[in-house]
Write a protein that holds these residues in place. Sequence first.
Motif, PDB file in Angstrom:
ATOM      1  N   ARG A   6       7.483  17.423   0.498  1.00 18.86           N
ATOM      2  CA  ARG A   6       6.935  17.000   1.840  1.00 18.86           C
ATOM      3  C   ARG A   6       6.159  15.941   1.281  1.00 18.86           C
ATOM      4  O   ARG A   6       5.268  15.815   0.549  1.00 18.86           O
ATOM      5  N   PRO A   7       6.450  14.671   2.127  1.00 18.45           N
ATOM      6  CA  PRO A   7       5.553  13.376   1.810  1.00 18.45           C
ATOM      7  C   PRO A   7       4.123  13.486   2.548  1.00 18.45           C
ATOM      8  O   PRO A   7       3.410  12.792   1.929  1.00 18.45           O
ATOM      9  N   ARG A   8       3.888  14.491   3.281  1.00 22.96           N
ATOM     10  CA  ARG A   8       2.679  14.792   3.851  1.00 22.96           C
ATOM     11  C   ARG A   8       2.115  16.036   3.737  1.00 22.96           C
ATOM     12  O   ARG A   8       3.057  16.816   3.798  1.00 22.96           O
ATOM     13  N   VAL A   9       1.036  16.481   4.167  1.00 20.03           N
ATOM     14  CA  VAL A   9       0.651  17.856   4.250  1.00 20.03           C
ATOM     15  C   VAL A   9      -0.325  17.940   5.447  1.00 20.03           C
ATOM     16  O   VAL A   9      -1.269  17.099   5.545  1.00 20.03           O
ATOM     17  N   PRO A  10      -0.249  19.149   6.104  1.00 18.95           N
ATOM     18  CA  PRO A  10      -1.206  19.241   7.265  1.00 18.95           C
ATOM     19  C   PRO A  10      -2.537  18.962   7.151  1.00 18.95           C
ATOM     20  O   PRO A  10      -3.300  18.160   7.734  1.00 18.95           O
ATOM     21  N   LEU A  11      -3.094  19.603   5.935  1.00 17.70           N
ATOM     22  CA  LEU A  11      -4.477  19.354   5.514  1.00 17.70           C
ATOM     23  C   LEU A  11      -4.774  17.916   5.558  1.00 17.70           C
ATOM     24  O   LEU A  11      -5.861  17.378   5.912  1.00 17.70           O
ATOM     25  N   ALA A  12      -3.998  17.074   4.947  1.00 20.66           N
ATOM     26  CA  ALA A  12      -4.163  15.815   4.570  1.00 20.66           C
ATOM     27  C   ALA A  12      -4.302  14.954   6.143  1.00 20.66           C
ATOM     28  O   ALA A  12      -5.165  14.350   6.373  1.00 20.66           O
ATOM     29  N   ARG A  13      -3.453  15.398   7.060  1.00 23.41           N
ATOM     30  CA  ARG A  13      -3.405  15.013   8.305  1.00 23.41           C
ATOM     31  C   ARG A  13      -4.614  15.172   9.170  1.00 23.41           C
ATOM     32  O   ARG A  13      -5.350  14.444   9.835  1.00 23.41           O
ATOM     33  N   ARG A  14      -5.164  16.440   8.973  1.00 20.73           N
ATOM     34  CA  ARG A  14      -6.500  16.956   9.571  1.00 20.73           C
ATOM     35  C   ARG A  14      -7.446  16.048   8.985  1.00 20.73           C
ATOM     36  O   ARG A  14      -8.511  15.678   9.739  1.00 20.73           O
ATOM     37  N   ARG A  15      -7.578  15.876   7.870  1.00 20.97           N
ATOM     38  CA  ARG A  15      -8.513  15.016   7.115  1.00 20.97           C
ATOM     39  C   ARG A  15      -8.725  13.677   7.907  1.00 20.97           C
ATOM     40  O   ARG A  15      -9.523  13.121   7.922  1.00 20.97           O
ATOM     41  N   LEU A 125      -1.122   1.126  -7.730  1.00 18.87           N
ATOM     42  CA  LEU A 125      -2.129   1.864  -8.491  1.00 18.87           C
ATOM     43  C   LEU A 125      -2.971   1.158  -9.345  1.00 18.87           C
ATOM     44  O   LEU A 125      -4.157   1.487  -9.578  1.00 18.87           O
ATOM     45  N   LYS A 126      -2.814   0.036  -9.815  1.00 19.68           N
ATOM     46  CA  LYS A 126      -3.449  -0.767 -10.526  1.00 19.68           C
ATOM     47  C   LYS A 126      -4.008  -2.219  -9.801  1.00 19.68           C
ATOM     48  O   LYS A 126      -5.055  -2.836 -10.226  1.00 19.68           O
ATOM     49  N   ASP A 127      -3.083  -2.739  -8.909  1.00 18.40           N
ATOM     50  CA  ASP A 127      -3.263  -4.164  -8.745  1.00 18.40           C
ATOM     51  C   ASP A 127      -3.745  -4.279  -7.223  1.00 18.40           C
ATOM     52  O   ASP A 127      -4.168  -5.210  -6.787  1.00 18.40           O
ATOM     53  N   LEU A 128      -4.064  -3.129  -6.583  1.00 19.15           N
ATOM     54  CA  LEU A 128      -4.663  -2.798  -5.197  1.00 19.15           C
ATOM     55  C   LEU A 128      -6.003  -2.192  -5.200  1.00 19.15           C
ATOM     56  O   LEU A 128      -6.284  -1.035  -6.034  1.00 19.15           O
ATOM     57  N   ALA A 129      -6.927  -2.515  -4.311  1.00 18.77           N
ATOM     58  CA  ALA A 129      -8.176  -1.599  -4.118  1.00 18.77           C
ATOM     59  C   ALA A 129      -8.119  -1.445  -2.741  1.00 18.77           C
ATOM     60  O   ALA A 129      -8.556  -1.989  -2.006  1.00 18.77           O
ATOM     61  N   PRO A 130      -7.823   0.096  -2.665  1.00 12.76           N
ATOM     62  CA  PRO A 130      -8.223   0.538  -1.219  1.00 12.76           C
ATOM     63  C   PRO A 130      -9.418   0.285  -0.548  1.00 12.76           C
ATOM     64  O   PRO A 130     -10.424   0.547  -1.246  1.00 12.76           O
ATOM     65  N   VAL A 131      -9.432  -0.025   0.702  1.00  5.06           N
ATOM     66  CA  VAL A 131     -10.749  -0.316   1.517  1.00  5.06           C
ATOM     67  C   VAL A 131     -11.110   0.840   2.396  1.00  5.06           C
ATOM     68  O   VAL A 131     -12.147   1.415   2.205  1.00  5.06           O
ATOM     69  N   ALA A 132     -10.173   1.023   3.462  1.00  6.93           N
ATOM     70  CA  ALA A 132     -10.479   1.853   4.408  1.00  6.93           C
ATOM     71  C   ALA A 132      -9.270   2.503   4.956  1.00  6.93           C
ATOM     72  O   ALA A 132      -8.275   1.809   5.086  1.00  6.93           O
ATOM     73  N   MET A 133      -9.253   3.570   5.556  1.00  7.98           N
ATOM     74  CA  MET A 133      -8.054   4.355   6.458  1.00  7.98           C
ATOM     75  C   MET A 133      -8.489   3.872   7.865  1.00  7.98           C
ATOM     76  O   MET A 133      -9.358   3.855   8.460  1.00  7.98           O
ATOM     77  N   VAL A 134      -7.195   3.602   8.562  1.00  8.35           N
ATOM     78  CA  VAL A 134      -7.253   3.016   9.609  1.00  8.35           C
ATOM     79  C   VAL A 134      -6.590   3.915  10.869  1.00  8.35           C
ATOM     80  O   VAL A 134      -7.159   4.496  11.830  1.00  8.35           O
ATOM     81  N   ASN A 321      -2.548  10.004  -3.978  1.00  9.12           N
ATOM     82  CA  ASN A 321      -1.980  11.421  -3.864  1.00  9.12           C
ATOM     83  C   ASN A 321      -0.561  11.161  -2.990  1.00  9.12           C
ATOM     84  O   ASN A 321       0.354  11.820  -3.251  1.00  9.12           O
ATOM     85  N   ASP A 322      -0.730  10.494  -2.192  1.00  8.86           N
ATOM     86  CA  ASP A 322       0.291   9.996  -1.100  1.00  8.86           C
ATOM     87  C   ASP A 322       1.435   9.393  -1.883  1.00  8.86           C
ATOM     88  O   ASP A 322       2.726   9.727  -1.909  1.00  8.86           O
TER      89      ASP A 322
END
Length: 338
Positions: A6-15, A125-134, A321-322
């Motif tokens: 599964r590409p996603r899991v319900p727990l991740a979506r609830r988060r 995983l090396k070249d980008l710095a995650p900032v925020a989820m939208v 993780n995704d």
Amino acid sequence: MTDTTRPRVPLARRRLLGGGATALAAAALPLAEGRAAGFPERPVRLLVGFTPGGQTDIFARGLAERLGAELGQPVVIENRPGAGSSVAVSEVARARPDGHTLMFINPSGFAIHPQVAARPSYDPLKDLAPVAMVANTPVTVVAGPGFTGGDVRELIAQARANPGGLTYGSAGAGTVTQLGMELFLQKAGGLQLVHVPYRGAALVAQDLLAGRIPLMVDAFATMVEQHRSGTVRMLCVLAQERAAAAPDVPTAIESGVPDAIADVYNAVVAPAATPAPAIETLNAAIRRVTASGSYRAFLANYGAAAGGPMTAAEVTTYLHNDFRRWTPVIRATGLRIE
């Protein structure tokens, strides 16, 4: 045993969805929290890896105006379509890491294209710095006037009777929507449809409406208005449950396709080595926007949920993780882009 395909899991979506209390907490973030001295000192570029009119572009434009007000500098959208958004991601990965060049990314650019490209031009995983989820919205399978069936079961029947006889369009090879459809076809019993990649969702929709292709796969948010107007029919959503914005559309699971779950997140990332104070400033400002009633209502109209009040470190964990969740799906399809 957990189904790792599964590409996603319900727990991740609830988060992602978060709750009222956490939204209020994010809204209450003081303006000075994590403020980098003198940042931003000029307009901020927010690159979008797709043509105007798709979900990522729509949500980015809804964010940009509000984020500019929070930062005190304009946030300017720049569309750089091509190669599953990797053209734009490559530009951001090479940009000066000062927080003034950002990417409004989805799984296509972060998790999928780097794993299907024969020679990827960046390592997310090396070249980008995650900032925020939208934001987050499910993938949907859509029928146009060229499709003679009425629902998912009839789509499956036609595909079984004539393997390779049906075509579907997507916003590009190696996009999350294409992989979502491939997952759907796997879970429906190994169906064979011909994939037609485009350079953006709006171009696919044009050919769908003209009857040149019978089916397309896209983010729910992009197609919900056309479904409501009756110009297209969403056959199903690849989600655990129906979307409140179109409750008449069943899930693929309801339609007899087990474990067909794929959704599209949108997150903001910066070049690696962007200073932590700039990341913190951007994260706090975006969290205030996504906690606001106006932005949440804007997203809800498209059947999407606002990102929860995640720190930059939490977003990094989520995206990494995704990336790993998509790996077995990609391997099963054998998809490779030269």
